[in-house]
Write an enzyme that holds these catalytic residues in place. Structure first.
Site, mmCIF file in Angstrom:
data_model
loop_
_atom_site.group_PDB
_atom_site.id
_atom_site.type_symbol
_atom_site.label_atom_id
_atom_site.label_comp_id
_atom_site.label_asym_id
_atom_site.label_seq_id
_atom_site.Cartn_x
_atom_site.Cartn_y
_atom_site.Cartn_z
ATOM 1 N N LYS A 63 8.123 11.720 -7.388
ATOM 2 C CA LYS A 63 9.141 10.682 -7.649
ATOM 3 C C LYS A 63 8.645 9.640 -8.646
ATOM 4 O O LYS A 63 9.388 9.173 -9.496
ATOM 5 C CB LYS A 63 9.503 9.940 -6.350
ATOM 6 N N THR A 93 8.489 9.722 9.216
ATOM 7 C CA THR A 93 8.031 8.350 9.099
ATOM 8 C C THR A 93 9.042 7.452 9.824
ATOM 9 O O THR A 93 9.983 7.952 10.455
ATOM 10 C CB THR A 93 7.809 7.962 7.615
ATOM 11 N N ASP A 95 5.998 13.285 -1.663
ATOM 12 C CA ASP A 95 5.053 13.752 -2.690
ATOM 13 C C ASP A 95 5.697 14.687 -3.706
ATOM 14 O O ASP A 95 5.029 15.569 -4.252
ATOM 15 C CB ASP A 95 3.844 14.476 -2.052
ATOM 16 N N GLU A 96 6.976 14.522 -3.975
ATOM 17 C CA GLU A 96 7.680 15.433 -4.888
ATOM 18 C C GLU A 96 7.453 15.094 -6.353
ATOM 19 O O GLU A 96 7.893 15.829 -7.238
ATOM 20 C CB GLU A 96 9.194 15.410 -4.616
ATOM 21 N N LYS A 140 6.685 9.766 -11.167
ATOM 22 C CA LYS A 140 6.793 10.137 -12.572
ATOM 23 C C LYS A 140 8.252 10.015 -13.038
ATOM 24 O O LYS A 140 8.521 9.510 -14.131
ATOM 25 C CB LYS A 140 6.301 11.575 -12.786
ATOM 26 N N GLN A 196 8.512 8.364 0.404
ATOM 27 C CA GLN A 196 8.508 9.515 1.317
ATOM 28 C C GLN A 196 9.609 10.507 0.908
ATOM 29 O O GLN A 196 9.939 10.572 -0.275
ATOM 30 C CB GLN A 196 8.647 9.079 2.782
ATOM 31 N N ALA A 224 3.096 5.231 1.320
ATOM 32 C CA ALA A 224 3.488 5.949 0.103
ATOM 33 C C ALA A 224 2.329 5.963 -0.881
ATOM 34 O O ALA A 224 1.497 5.064 -0.885
ATOM 35 C CB ALA A 224 4.685 5.264 -0.529
ATOM 36 N N GLY A 225 2.300 6.989 -1.698
ATOM 37 C CA GLY A 225 1.294 7.038 -2.753
ATOM 38 C C GLY A 225 1.962 7.523 -4.015
ATOM 39 O O GLY A 225 2.469 8.637 -4.053
ATOM 40 N N HIS A 226 2.039 6.677 -5.011
ATOM 41 C CA HIS A 226 2.727 7.032 -6.250
ATOM 42 C C HIS A 226 1.721 7.164 -7.375
ATOM 43 O O HIS A 226 1.025 6.203 -7.697
ATOM 44 C CB HIS A 226 3.745 5.946 -6.628
HETATM 45 P P1 IMP Z 1 3.493 7.296 8.712
HETATM 46 O O1 IMP Z 1 4.563 7.057 7.707
HETATM 47 O O2 IMP Z 1 2.137 6.806 8.293
HETATM 48 O O3 IMP Z 1 3.886 6.810 10.075
HETATM 49 O O4 IMP Z 1 3.302 8.887 8.857
HETATM 50 C C1 IMP Z 1 4.325 9.733 9.407
HETATM 51 C C2 IMP Z 1 4.385 11.064 8.686
HETATM 52 O O5 IMP Z 1 4.902 10.860 7.365
HETATM 53 C C3 IMP Z 1 3.032 11.746 8.501
HETATM 54 O O6 IMP Z 1 3.222 13.162 8.577
HETATM 55 C C4 IMP Z 1 2.634 11.372 7.097
HETATM 56 O O7 IMP Z 1 1.754 12.319 6.510
HETATM 57 C C5 IMP Z 1 3.995 11.390 6.410
HETATM 58 N N1 IMP Z 1 4.057 10.502 5.233
HETATM 59 C C6 IMP Z 1 4.161 9.161 5.213
HETATM 60 N N2 IMP Z 1 4.237 8.705 3.956
HETATM 61 C C7 IMP Z 1 4.202 9.771 3.150
HETATM 62 C C8 IMP Z 1 4.279 9.939 1.740
HETATM 63 O O8 IMP Z 1 4.413 9.002 0.954
HETATM 64 N N3 IMP Z 1 4.226 11.231 1.302
HETATM 65 C C9 IMP Z 1 4.121 12.297 2.143
HETATM 66 N N4 IMP Z 1 4.057 12.181 3.458
HETATM 67 C C10 IMP Z 1 4.096 10.932 3.968
#
Ligand code: IMP
Length: 449
Positions: free
Chosen positions: A16, A243, A13-14, A18, A228, A39-41
């Site tokens: 990226k 992750t 969530d830094e 953008k 991530q 991931a959420g972009h």
């Molecule tokens: P998973 O990737 O769903 O297995 O989650 C494992 C850990 O990674 C959890 O603490 C999630 O909140 C974190 N996580 C997974 N994807 C992201 C991301 O894109 N941004 C921030 N944290 C993430």
């Protein structure tokens, strides 16, 4: 021009997306290399907000080839929904290609993710990881256990596909039933779903390796989009609170099928402070009014799960560690404007052992060791006014420059980009990685290349 890897250098969530969106203008190909719809972009383009989970951020440029690489895991449901949404907003998706080597996330992976998390909290030694619940860990588990289904498998004969599904479910069904008292779908149900996905995804799924190497051969410029962050990397992160993929720069090579010798620069993205979602250690976390300021002003809610992000001061120890494990040639510092209005800034320069008083700037492996450490801070005065409207590094208040200079010194790599808002133009490009500009003095302050 150059081939550039962009990775998250903290806990994800830094910002990226953008930076990728900004640099993608100068790239020919954008490749998403690992992770899945966890991931959420968020990209803001002409005031319109786009939230992507699987689609590479470069898709908003119609002339870029956008690839979802072999190291990713694909939820067909999510990718198809994103394709529909983006097309509804008037953007084409014909430039999107998905590797036939990428693994499929199917309903039983999501069930397994949920029941594993639930069982962790029941186990007296277990603490929830706080996964996104998208089936990411279980999909990578199957990949490594060599019982995964890849996108390419969707196009096998019906007989072969059904046989593969039957084999997988002969393992999954008893596991879910006996270990977790949960149900899974039948072979026929998964087979029907797979046939439906095969048709819907047909225009996109291909062997992406030749496409990438043709582009490299033609001297095109490739941007590798990490997902991530470094501290969530399966090998180098705060295990087990990580992750299940390699979110570090090496993952961009394995997740796309190109060698490290083809990479010109790796750039890490770091917020001007630190955030994390989910459980796990966070040495500089703030549970006070400053933490609340960062959370509220920074709008720190997870794009994928909507969860509140935990917030804290910039951690120079993890910054240095990220520079090392990714081989970063520079960093992009994002959300500097969120620090507007804070009277004092703290910067973690080392960790101190609470028993012995000994200091270290090396990030430890074991979480039990990390628990014995507390941050050592240097204090910096904040600035008056807002940096939000500033477009040239030289125009930043001296307090902001001093803060950034100390970050560059601490982490041991120059600052290439400073971002002061979500829009493309709210950025100061100090060195342009896509032109392979770099500073020789690794620990120098941020003067233009
Ligand atoms: P998973 O990737 O769903 O297995 O989650 C494992 C850990 O990674 C959890 O603490 C999630 O909140 C974190 N996580 C997974 N994807 C992201 C991301 O894109 N941004 C921030 N944290 C993430």
């Amino acid at each position: 021009m150059a081939n550039v890897i962009i990775v998250g250098a903290q806990w994800g969530d830094e910002g990226k997306a953008k930076i990728v969106d900004l640099l993608a203008e100068q790239a020919d190909v954008v490749i998403r290399c690992q992770g899945g719809c966890n991931a959420g972009h968020t990209v803001v383009h002409h005031g319109e907000v786009f939230k992507f989970h699987l689609i590479p951020s470069g898709l908003l440029y119609p002339d870029k080839l956008c690839i979802i690489g072999s190291g990713t895991v694909i939820s067909p449901e999510v990718i198809l929904r994103e394709i529909t949404e983006i097309e509804a907003k008037g953007y084409a998706t014909t430039n999107l290609k998905i590797s036939d080597r990428a693994h499929l996330t199917l309903p039983y992976h999501i069930t397994l993710d949920r029941v594993q998390e639930e069982s962790r909290s029941k186990d007296q030694n277990g603490e929830k990881i706080g996964t996104t619940g998208k089936g990411i860990g279980p999909t990578y588990m199957d990949k490594v256990a060599r019982i995964g289904l890849r996108l390419g498998d969707l196009y096998e004969t019906d007989e072969l596909l059904k046989k593969q599904i039957a084999h997988i479910l002969s393992i999954k069904t008893p596991l879910l039933k006996h270990a977790y008292q949960a149900e899974t779908e039948t072979v026929d149900e998964i087979f029907t779903l797979c046939k439906q996905y095969a048709e819907q995804l047909r225009p996109y799924v291909t062997n992406t390796t030749p496409l990438i190497h043709e582009a490299i051969g033609a001297g095109k410029h490739i941007l590798f989009e990490g997902a991530q962050g470094t501290l969530l990397d399966i090998d180098h992160g705060t295990y087990p609170f990580v992750t299940s993929s390699n979110a570090t720069a090496g993952g961009a090579c394995t997740g796309s099928g190109i060698g490290p010798s083809r990479i010109d620069q790796s750039i890490g993205v770091m917020k001007a402070y630190t955030t994390r979602v989910g459980s796990g250690p966070f040495p500089t976390e703030l549970n006070d009014s400053v933490g609340q300021h960062l959370q509220e002003v920074g709008k720190e809610f997870g794009t994928t799960t909507g969860r509140r992000r935990r917030c804290g001061w910039f951690d120079g120890v993890i910054g240095k560690y990220s520079v090392q494990v990714n081989g970063l040639d520079g960093v992009a510092i994002t959300k500097l404007d969120v620090l507007d209005g804070l009277k004092e800034l703290h910067l973690c320069v080392a960790y101190k052992n609470i028993q012995t008083g000994e200091q270290t700037s090396d990030f430890p492996t074991r979480l039990s060791d990390l628990a014995q450490l507390e941050p050592v801070y240097e204090t910096f005065p904040g600035w008056t006014g807002s940096v939000h409207g500033i477009r040239a590094y030289d125009k930043l208040p001296i307090e902001a420059k001093n803060y950034l200079t100390r970050i560059a010194e601490l982490i041991g790599t120059p600052i290439a980009i400073v971002s002061v808002g979500p829009e493309r133009q709210e950025t100061m490009m100090v060195c342009n990685p896509m032109r392979n500009e770099r500073k020789d003095d690794k620990a120098s302050a941020v003067t233009a290349c």
